[in-house]
Design an enzyme around this catalytic site. Structure first.
Site, PDB file in Angstrom:
ATOM      1  N   HIS A  41       0.811  -1.233   0.000  1.00  0.00           N
ATOM      2  CA  HIS A  41       0.000   0.000   0.000  1.00  0.00           C
ATOM      3  C   HIS A  41       0.845   1.284   0.000  1.00  0.00           C
ATOM      4  O   HIS A  41       0.286   2.387   0.017  1.00  0.00           O
ATOM      5  CB  HIS A  41      -0.941   0.017   1.213  1.00  0.00           C
ATOM      6  CG  HIS A  41      -1.981  -1.060   1.174  1.00  0.00           C
ATOM      7  ND1 HIS A  41      -2.842  -1.238   0.110  1.00  0.00           N
ATOM      8  CD2 HIS A  41      -2.292  -2.052   2.067  1.00  0.00           C
ATOM      9  CE1 HIS A  41      -3.634  -2.272   0.351  1.00  0.00           C
ATOM     10  NE2 HIS A  41      -3.322  -2.787   1.527  1.00  0.00           N
ATOM     11  N   ASP A  64      -4.672 -12.955   3.034  1.00  0.00           N
ATOM     12  CA  ASP A  64      -5.894 -12.471   3.681  1.00  0.00           C
ATOM     13  C   ASP A  64      -7.136 -12.657   2.819  1.00  0.00           C
ATOM     14  O   ASP A  64      -8.245 -12.329   3.249  1.00  0.00           O
ATOM     15  CB  ASP A  64      -5.755 -11.006   4.134  1.00  0.00           C
ATOM     16  CG  ASP A  64      -5.145 -10.094   3.099  1.00  0.00           C
ATOM     17  OD1 ASP A  64      -4.852 -10.555   1.976  1.00  0.00           O
ATOM     18  OD2 ASP A  64      -4.967  -8.892   3.403  1.00  0.00           O
TER      19      ASP A  64
HETATM   20  C1  SP5 Z   1      -1.389  -5.290   3.843  1.00  0.00           C
HETATM   21  C2  SP5 Z   1      -2.844  -5.310   4.139  1.00  0.00           C
HETATM   22  O1  SP5 Z   1      -3.491  -6.350   4.036  1.00  0.00           O
HETATM   23  N1  SP5 Z   1      -3.381  -4.197   4.596  1.00  0.00           N
HETATM   24  C3  SP5 Z   1      -4.758  -4.192   4.917  1.00  0.00           C
HETATM   25  C4  SP5 Z   1      -5.258  -2.815   4.977  1.00  0.00           C
HETATM   26  C5  SP5 Z   1      -6.746  -2.819   5.000  1.00  0.00           C
HETATM   27  N2  SP5 Z   1      -7.289  -2.610   6.291  1.00  0.00           N
HETATM   28  C6  SP5 Z   1      -8.483  -1.832   6.187  1.00  0.00           C
HETATM   29  C7  SP5 Z   1      -9.533  -2.223   7.124  1.00  0.00           C
HETATM   30  C8  SP5 Z   1      -9.188  -1.952   8.562  1.00  0.00           C
HETATM   31  C9  SP5 Z   1     -10.314  -2.225   9.426  1.00  0.00           C
HETATM   32  N3  SP5 Z   1     -10.035  -3.269  10.328  1.00  0.00           N
HETATM   33  C10 SP5 Z   1     -11.125  -3.519  11.209  1.00  0.00           C
HETATM   34  C11 SP5 Z   1     -11.620  -4.901  11.026  1.00  0.00           C
HETATM   35  C12 SP5 Z   1     -13.025  -5.019  11.489  1.00  0.00           C
HETATM   36  N4  SP5 Z   1     -13.558  -6.292  11.067  1.00  0.00           N
HETATM   37 ZN    ZN Z   2      -4.493  -7.118   2.516  1.00  0.00          ZN
END
Ligand code: SP5
Ligand code: ZN
Length: 354
Positions: A167, A293
């Site tokens: 990113h 992921d």
């Molecule tokens: C490298 C990578 O996989 N980065 C991921 C970035 C995306 N994250 C955005 C979402 C963040 C929100 N996390 C809260 C989870 C609630 N289920």
């Molecule tokens: Zn990711």
């Protein structure tokens, strides 16, 4: 196959993520390295500790101001007293001087460190702590040491990079990433003699940083399969199918956005289309941004890929028969993380044999 890692990647302790204004525990944690490393050893891969790379390796990809900011910002943050008042010991931006805010006005470097934070970081989820820069640099060392092993004749090398990197653009970080390990690996493969290099990004999220870095370049292809940003997913505003490159880079970007809930069948078909594009591009080496992921159990994405899906993807990309650097990106479900990575690597190695 060789698997490059560094103990310094454990030094980044984000101390949570600020998500819609609320501090949450966060999922990009040091334990990710431990579970992947344990799985690699159990699967018989040879662990190799990364060699230290000179800081000049960053310069073809990252702006000198981004590098200096990441190196210095936490020290400045503590010096400004934010750990005591208001009680935040990690760097969290609060002010984002967007292109829309600035319009035609020139913009200066912010004097206040809390404002400068938002000149380099584009979200509130990507905190900087005392060990963040050392870990991000160690992740770069892993990726570039993997390229060095390719130069010594290894056909496929895995780099256990953490924090992840895809990113990060030339001058901005976010998405739990600080330095773009995969872009740096692709650039080094070019400098080591591959006339054309392809990056194939399997992370559940579009790798907007890598995409932006190479969008105007004819010599580096970027292909990605990810959850459709148009369905509401990070990075929200880019990663659409009509982004195919501009200028000399026209036709060297290939996005495969998928609906939430997409499973192995749909995901693997998209990977196959990316592999076809890499072959048509006539790449001489490939960097795989291996985020796991997209797996069904992962808390950060709605895709439903299985370990067999990752194994199949590995086989398809291994069958390209190209020198391959596999760089770790995301993947957050600790109980399944190691198995997913090993399934991919097993597929990639077996594809190379056929
Ligand atoms: C490298 C990578 O996989 N980065 C991921 C970035 C995306 N994250 C955005 C979402 C963040 C929100 N996390 C809260 C989870 C609630 N289920
Ligand atoms: Zn990711």
């Amino acid at each position: 196959m060789p698997a490059v890692w560094s103990p310094d990647t454990l030094l980044h302790q984000p101390g949570g993520e600020v998500w819609v204004g609320v501090t949450t525990p966060g999922t990009e944690i040091p334990a990710r390295v431990e579970v992947i490393r344990n799985a690699l050893v159990a699967a018989g891969h040879e662990l190799v500790e990364a060699g230290r790379q000179d800081d000049t390796v960053l310069h073809p990809i990252h702006h000198p101001r981004l590098i200096a900011h990441l190196r210095d910002v936490h020290t400045e943050w503590l010096a400004a007293g934010f750990a005591e008042d208001p009680g935040q010991d990690r760097v969290v931006p609060y002010f984002f001087p967007t292109a829309a805010m600035l319009g035609p006005l020139p913009s200066q470097r912010a004097a206040a460190v809390h404002a400068r934070a938002g000149q380099f970081c584009y979200d509130t989820m990507t905190l900087v702590g005392p060990g963040t820069y050392a870990a991000a640099r160690a992740a770069v060392d892993c990726a570039l040491s993997a390229v060095d092993l390719i130069g010594n004749g290894a056909p496929v090398v895995y780099a256990l990079c953490r924090p992840p990197g895809h990113h990060v653009t030339r001058a901005a970080y976010g998405g739990s990433c600080y330095l773009n390990n995969a872009a740096l690996a692709a650039q080094r493969l070019r400098q080591d003699g591959a006339a054309k290099v392809a990056v194939v990004d399997l992370d559940a999220h579009h790798g907007n940083g890598t995409a932006a870095i190479f969008y105007e370049r004819a010599d580096v292809f970027y292909g990605s399969v990810h959850v459709d940003p148009g369905a509401g997913w990070f990075p929200h505003v880019v990663g659409f199918a009509d982004e195919t490159g501009i200028g000399e880079g026209s036709g060297t970007t290939h996005n495969e956005p998928l609906s939430p809930g997409s499973d192995d069948a749909v995901w693997c078909e998209a990977v196959a289309r990316l592999a076809e594009s890499v072959a048509a591009f006539a790449a001489e080496a490939v960097v795989v941004s291996l985020g796991v992921d997209a797996a069904a159990d992962d808390p950060e994405s709605p895709l439903l890929v299985s370990a067999d899906g990752y194994r199949t993807a590995g086989r398809m990309l291994g069958q390209l028969g190209l020198p391959s650097v596999v760089v770790q990106e995301g993947g957050y479900h600790l109980p399944s993380l190691g198995g997913l990575v090993c399934a991919y690597l097993d597929g990639h190695a077996s594809g190379g044999d056929s």
